[in-house]
Design a protein around this motif. Structure first.
Motif, short mmCIF file in Angstrom:
data_model
loop_
_atom_site.label_atom_id
_atom_site.label_comp_id
_atom_site.label_asym_id
_atom_site.label_seq_id
_atom_site.Cartn_x
_atom_site.Cartn_y
_atom_site.Cartn_z
N HIS A 6 0.83 -1.20 0.00
CA HIS A 6 0.00 0.00 0.00
C HIS A 6 0.88 1.26 0.00
O HIS A 6 0.63 2.23 -0.73
CB HIS A 6 -0.89 -0.02 1.25
N VAL A 17 -7.85 2.96 9.13
CA VAL A 17 -8.96 2.70 10.04
C VAL A 17 -9.08 3.90 10.99
O VAL A 17 -8.06 4.37 11.50
CB VAL A 17 -8.68 1.41 10.84
N TYR A 39 -12.01 3.52 16.22
CA TYR A 39 -12.27 2.09 16.07
C TYR A 39 -11.41 1.28 17.04
O TYR A 39 -11.86 0.31 17.63
CB TYR A 39 -12.00 1.63 14.63
N TYR A 40 -10.16 1.73 17.21
CA TYR A 40 -9.25 0.98 18.08
C TYR A 40 -9.70 1.03 19.53
O TYR A 40 -9.47 0.12 20.30
CB TYR A 40 -7.82 1.52 17.92
N ALA A 96 -12.51 -6.20 23.21
CA ALA A 96 -11.55 -7.22 23.66
C ALA A 96 -11.63 -7.39 25.18
O ALA A 96 -11.55 -8.51 25.69
CB ALA A 96 -10.13 -6.84 23.25
N ILE A 129 -4.80 -11.59 22.05
CA ILE A 129 -5.18 -12.24 20.79
C ILE A 129 -6.44 -11.60 20.22
O ILE A 129 -6.51 -11.27 19.03
CB ILE A 129 -5.39 -13.76 21.01
N CYS A 130 -7.42 -11.39 21.09
CA CYS A 130 -8.69 -10.79 20.64
C CYS A 130 -8.46 -9.39 20.07
O CYS A 130 -8.96 -9.05 18.99
CB CYS A 130 -9.65 -10.76 21.83
N TYR A 131 -7.67 -8.61 20.81
CA TYR A 131 -7.42 -7.23 20.34
C TYR A 131 -6.61 -7.24 19.04
O TYR A 131 -6.89 -6.46 18.12
CB TYR A 131 -6.68 -6.42 21.42
N ALA A 132 -5.64 -8.13 18.95
CA ALA A 132 -4.82 -8.22 17.73
C ALA A 132 -5.71 -8.55 16.53
O ALA A 132 -5.58 -7.95 15.45
CB ALA A 132 -3.74 -9.28 17.90
N LEU A 133 -6.65 -9.50 16.72
CA LEU A 133 -7.54 -9.88 15.61
C LEU A 133 -8.43 -8.70 15.22
O LEU A 133 -8.59 -8.38 14.03
CB LEU A 133 -8.41 -11.07 16.00
N LEU A 134 -9.00 -8.04 16.24
CA LEU A 134 -9.91 -6.91 15.97
C LEU A 134 -9.17 -5.73 15.31
O LEU A 134 -9.73 -5.01 14.51
CB LEU A 134 -10.57 -6.43 17.27
N ALA A 135 -7.91 -5.56 15.66
CA ALA A 135 -7.15 -4.42 15.13
C ALA A 135 -6.56 -4.74 13.76
O ALA A 135 -6.54 -3.88 12.87
CB ALA A 135 -6.06 -4.05 16.12
N LEU A 136 -6.08 -5.97 13.60
CA LEU A 136 -5.34 -6.30 12.37
C LEU A 136 -6.26 -6.55 11.16
O LEU A 136 -5.91 -6.16 10.05
CB LEU A 136 -4.46 -7.53 12.59
N VAL A 137 -7.40 -7.17 11.39
CA VAL A 137 -8.27 -7.52 10.26
C VAL A 137 -8.72 -6.27 9.48
O VAL A 137 -8.52 -6.19 8.26
CB VAL A 137 -9.46 -8.40 10.71
N PRO A 138 -9.29 -5.24 10.14
CA PRO A 138 -9.68 -4.05 9.36
C PRO A 138 -8.51 -3.31 8.75
O PRO A 138 -8.62 -2.72 7.67
CB PRO A 138 -10.41 -3.18 10.39
N LEU A 139 -7.36 -3.37 9.43
CA LEU A 139 -6.17 -2.70 8.90
C LEU A 139 -5.73 -3.39 7.60
O LEU A 139 -5.44 -2.73 6.59
CB LEU A 139 -5.05 -2.77 9.94
N LEU A 140 -5.77 -4.72 7.64
CA LEU A 140 -5.41 -5.50 6.45
C LEU A 140 -6.38 -5.20 5.31
O LEU A 140 -5.96 -4.97 4.17
CB LEU A 140 -5.43 -7.00 6.80
N SER A 170 -8.15 -2.54 4.87
CA SER A 170 -7.95 -1.16 4.36
C SER A 170 -6.74 -1.06 3.45
O SER A 170 -6.67 -0.18 2.60
CB SER A 170 -7.81 -0.19 5.53
N PHE A 171 -5.79 -1.96 3.61
CA PHE A 171 -4.59 -1.95 2.76
C PHE A 171 -4.83 -2.63 1.42
O PHE A 171 -4.09 -2.42 0.47
CB PHE A 171 -3.42 -2.64 3.45
N LEU A 172 -5.88 -3.51 1.40
CA LEU A 172 -6.09 -4.30 0.16
C LEU A 172 -6.91 -3.50 -0.87
O LEU A 172 -7.65 -2.63 -0.54
CB LEU A 172 -6.78 -5.61 0.50
#
Lengths: 292, 329
Positions: A38, A198, A202-203, A210, B314-325, B327-329
């Motif tokens: 990106h 994002v 959202y975070y 979480a 783990i939960c926070y990493a999933l919630l944070a990384l998925v939308p970031l990924l 948004s990059f695609l």
């Protein structure tokens, strides 16, 4: 040799979370790779050189020279950041010679006019046909006033009809009082919807979600698992039931009451919005309009 | 008294898994020979001569020196002789398995909670019980209401029918168990129930070999009140079930009359596992017949914190990384 409980506990811990550690690791790598890709795309120079450099066409003379220049500078800044074209076009000529236009006719006419304006000038950040960007066409002709947001390329892909409508409501807020602010609201609205990452809040929501999940997780695993009383009511009754069981149920009296059921009717409202279509030039566009 | 192996001289014990007497030294089944010790209170182990230490109500235990299963004859004879007993159906290994199965989802339990080292310390106890028998007559008088609602057109109709309700029944309760041991908490023993009396046999001291046992700490008369409460609660529930079809009921009178009652002394099997953690005791009682477990799992704060923080991460990493990924695609 003494049994090492701590070592076993560590092994148990890693075994328990192994799948999740793997998923997070893969996600982390994929996100990093996508982020680098990106970044490279965003660093690439503008590919479409056929489009004119002008972005603000104030044919209806709604803006001062300073406002026009300020808008051009603002668009240049946003185009560099988001890699999409922004065009503002105001005019005060009629959409049709007809003295009165229905809403659907108005929609069709301003949509075609906006799409043709975009297509003929070959706007689009990455290419001149179906390139990335959007145009706000503002008709100020008395009786036909209103704005149309035409989207193309990645903006067309990204914005739903509801999102287009939401941007137009932002524009409407300043439509009569301050056109300069109205056009800035259009640019900001598109930028917001196009992301640029994002949103920060959202975070915070993710953090709360979480934390909630962790609380549920903790509660479900910290249960004391106490025993329940499993003795059946007739556990110690010989034969499982009472003997000489007699009963009497004599009806003493009966009465019936009635009540009228009140009914109410409710009405509904329906909303509208522009959608995907193909312009006379054969390009795919999206968008929507608000008539004033 | 203890049981000596006719083949090797080792101590023969009752083995629940093999459902019989068994010598763990030479693997001989049914090779026991009753060997009497001191007829009065035993002071020295008849097998090794070691000094014996036991409680006021103990009737069977193991010698602290040679591990021989000893039975104090005077405490199982005469007035102290139980009429019935249920021999252990679950051995130690089966109990360990049951405990591990029951608490396998308690992730935050301390690391050694279900370890062999700790679980080996559990002991099988024959708990003294009084089993009560009641012949009762129960009756109920009351007024019941049945409410029926239906809709016709735009009108809702409600029909209320009032009945005179009466019930009369004889209920024969048999073998309501009440433990007669100070060491066993009453509420816990109530939860360890039920026992299946189909496996109830006449008392035989052989079944005590290798286990701990007590004789009753309270008389049948002293424990009668508890049995009475249990019986009445059950009778009232049975009466209540008999008029369950009513929307509401008002009781006019209700009686549970005891016409006859008896009691008999029995020994019932309960495994006991004591786990200590951070200065706190966590006792577990396991029904030695069916494996029902009573006890609450301990919680390791350190473990709970480690697992919860990891789950949060783990939960926070999933919630944070998925939308970031995305948004990059």
């Amino acid at each position: 040799m003494d049994f090492d409980f701590q070592k076993e506990a560590r092994k148990g811990y890693f075994k328990y979370f192994s799948i999740w550690f793997l998923i997070v690791f893969v996600l982390l790598i994929a996100t990093a790779a996508a982020g680098i890709r990106h970044y490279r795309i965003m660093q690439a120079p503008r590919a479409n050189t056929a489009a004119p450099s002008e972005r603000v066409y104030d044919e209806a003379n709604l803006l001062t020279d300073e406002e026009e220049q300020s808008l051009r500078d603002y668009i240049a800044e946003k185009e560099a950041k988001y890699h999409i074209d922004f065009v503002v076009w105001t005019f005060d000529e009629p959409l049709s010679d007809k003295s009165s236009l229905s809403d659907s006719e108005w929609n069709r006419l301003i949509m075609n006019k906006a799409d043709d304006f975009w297509d003929q000038r070959q706007y689009g950040y990455n290419k001149g046909f179906e390139g990335d960007g959007s145009l706000l066409a503002d008709c100020r002709y008395p009786g036909q006033r209103g704005e149309w947001l035409s989207t193309s390329g990645s903006v067309y892909e990204a914005l739903s009809s509801a999102e287009v409508d939401s941007i137009l409501y932002d524009v409407d807020e300043y439509y009569d009082s301050n056109p300069y602010k109205a056009y800035k609201a259009y640019i900001d609205g598109v930028c917001r919807k196009m992301g640029g990452g994002v949103p920060g809040f959202y975070y915070l929501i993710a953090l709360v979600a979480a934390a909630l999940f962790t609380w549920v997780y903790y509660s479900s695993h910290a249960k004391k698992n106490a025993a329940a009383n499993t003795v059946a009511v007739k556990q110690y009754v010989v034969g499982g039931k009472p003997a000489n069981n007699t009963g009497r149920d004599n009806l003493l009296h009966k009465n019936v009451t009635k009540r009228i059921i009140q009914t109410s009717s409710s009405g509904g409202r329906s909303g509208g919005g522009g959608g995907g279509h193909i312009s006379s030039g054969g390009a795919h566009h999206g968008g929507g309009g608000h008539r004033h | 008294m203890f049981y000596k192996c006719a083949n090797c001289g080792g101590n023969v014990v009752y083995n629940p898994e093999k459902k019989g007497m068994f010598c763990p030294y030479c693997d001989s089944p049914d090779s026991e020979q009753r060997t009497e010790g001191d007829k009065d209170e035993m002071v020295l182990c008849p097998n090794c001569g070691g000094e014996l230490v036991y409680d006021e109500y103990t009737s069977a235990f193991r010698c602290a020196y040679c591990d021989t299963g000893l039975i104090l004859t005077p405490r199982i004879d005469g007035a102290y002789r139980p009429k019935k007993m249920i021999p252990f159906q679950m051995g130690k290994e089966m109990c360990k398995k049951a405990l591990r199965e029951r608490f396998k989802k308690n992730l935050f339990a301390p690391d050694d909670f279900l370890s062999d080292v700790r679980l080996d310390g559990m002991s099988g106890n024959y708990v003294p019980y009084w089993l009560y028998e009641y012949q009762t007559h129960c009756d109920f008088q009351g007024q019941g209401r049945k409410i029926r609602t239906w809709v016709s057109g735009n009108t809702e109709y409600t029909e209320t029918s009032v009945y005179d309700v009466s019930r009369s029944m004889d209920i024969h309760f048999d073998k309501i168990p009440v433990d007669a041991s100070i060491a066993m908490p009453n509420d816990v023993m109530d939860l360890v129930e039920p026992f299946d009396y189909k496996q109830c046999v006449d008392f035989d001291p052989k079944f005590l070999s290798g286990f701990r046992a007590e004789f009753y700490n309270f008389s049948a008369e002293e424990e009668e009140n508890r049995a009475n409460q249990k019986m009445k609660a059950s009778a009232e529930k049975i009466l209540k079930e008999s008029y369950a079809g009513y929307s509401s009921i008002t009781t006019t009178s209700q009686h549970v009359d005891i016409r006859e009652q008896h009691s008999e002394y029995a020994l019932l099997p309960v495994w006991h596992y004591d786990y200590s953690y951070n200065g706190q005791d966590y006792p577990f009682y396991i029904n030695g017949q069916n494996g029902k477990i009573v006890g609450e799992a301990p919680l390791s704060k350190k473990k709970a914190l480690a697992y919860s923080l990891t789950a949060f991460g783990i939960c926070y990493a999933l919630l944070a990384l998925v939308p970031l990924l995305v948004s990059f695609l």
